[in-house]
Design a protein around this motif. Sequence first.
Motif, PDB file in Angstrom:
ATOM      1  N   PRO A   1     -18.939 -10.003 -19.063  1.00 45.37           N
ATOM      2  CA  PRO A   1     -19.880 -10.665 -19.966  1.00 45.37           C
ATOM      3  C   PRO A   1     -19.192 -11.871 -20.606  1.00 45.37           C
ATOM      4  CG  PRO A   1     -18.964  -8.719 -21.039  1.00 45.37           C
ATOM      5  CD  PRO A   1     -18.367  -8.784 -19.651  1.00 45.37           C
TER       6      PRO A   1
ATOM      7  N   VAL B   1     -23.761 -12.801 -17.869  1.00 42.12           N
ATOM      8  CA  VAL B   1     -22.993 -11.742 -17.215  1.00 42.12           C
ATOM      9  C   VAL B   1     -22.790 -12.187 -15.776  1.00 42.12           C
ATOM     10  CG1 VAL B   1     -22.957  -9.350 -16.420  1.00 42.12           C
ATOM     11  CG2 VAL B   1     -23.818  -9.876 -18.699  1.00 42.12           C
TER      12      VAL B   1
ATOM     13  N   ASN C   1     -24.846  -6.649 -22.750  1.00 39.58           N
ATOM     14  CA  ASN C   1     -25.475  -7.421 -21.681  1.00 39.58           C
ATOM     15  C   ASN C   1     -24.994  -6.941 -20.312  1.00 39.58           C
ATOM     16  OD1 ASN C   1     -26.862  -8.956 -23.575  1.00 39.58           O
ATOM     17  ND2 ASN C   1     -25.325 -10.557 -23.602  1.00 39.58           N
TER      18      ASN C   1
END
Length: 188
Positions: free
Chosen positions: A127, A138, A60
């Motif tokens: 994250p 995030v 992410n």
Amino acid sequence: MRKIYLFAAIAFLASCNPRTDKSKTEAEKAPDPGQAKQESMTYPFTPDYSADFEIGDTKNAQTILNLYQNWDNNTLDNSKSSFAETDTMYFSDGTMFAGSRDSLFATANKIRGQMGTVVDSVHAWVPLRSKDKKEDWVLIWTREISTDAKGKKTAKELHELWRFDKDGKINLMYQYELQPPKMPSPKK
């Protein structure tokens, strides 16, 4: 000659005595920091969302960093597949977007096209996963410097929170901006 035999005997006995690596032994005794027992705390506030986070999926963070790079390079459409079909964005100037991914990208490309060159200096990112809500986020801190066609530079210190849905797509963003300090004019 006797000294040589005595030295050899001591060396032999010493080599037969198994030595333990002190650092290894201490490391085996030390508790794993990840397994450290959490002290029970009573906080003066109850969170509206969550206070139960762990480090999230680094993929992410990579998605967000790629998005920033595409923003800087004015190739934003390269990140379109990272967004959900419906998205919500809250911007630091008080504006908000809620709508389809296509509308978001049409608006974002228009705004980005008017900005000239953009360079982000990313300070940090992390994250996170909310364990109780089972949501991935995030958080990122950056300095964005844009230069318009006339050469005027504008710098912003930004903090953004990006949420990912269960399919790993961005569906929500909150943006906060640090206002530059107002310096007093020098006295004449």
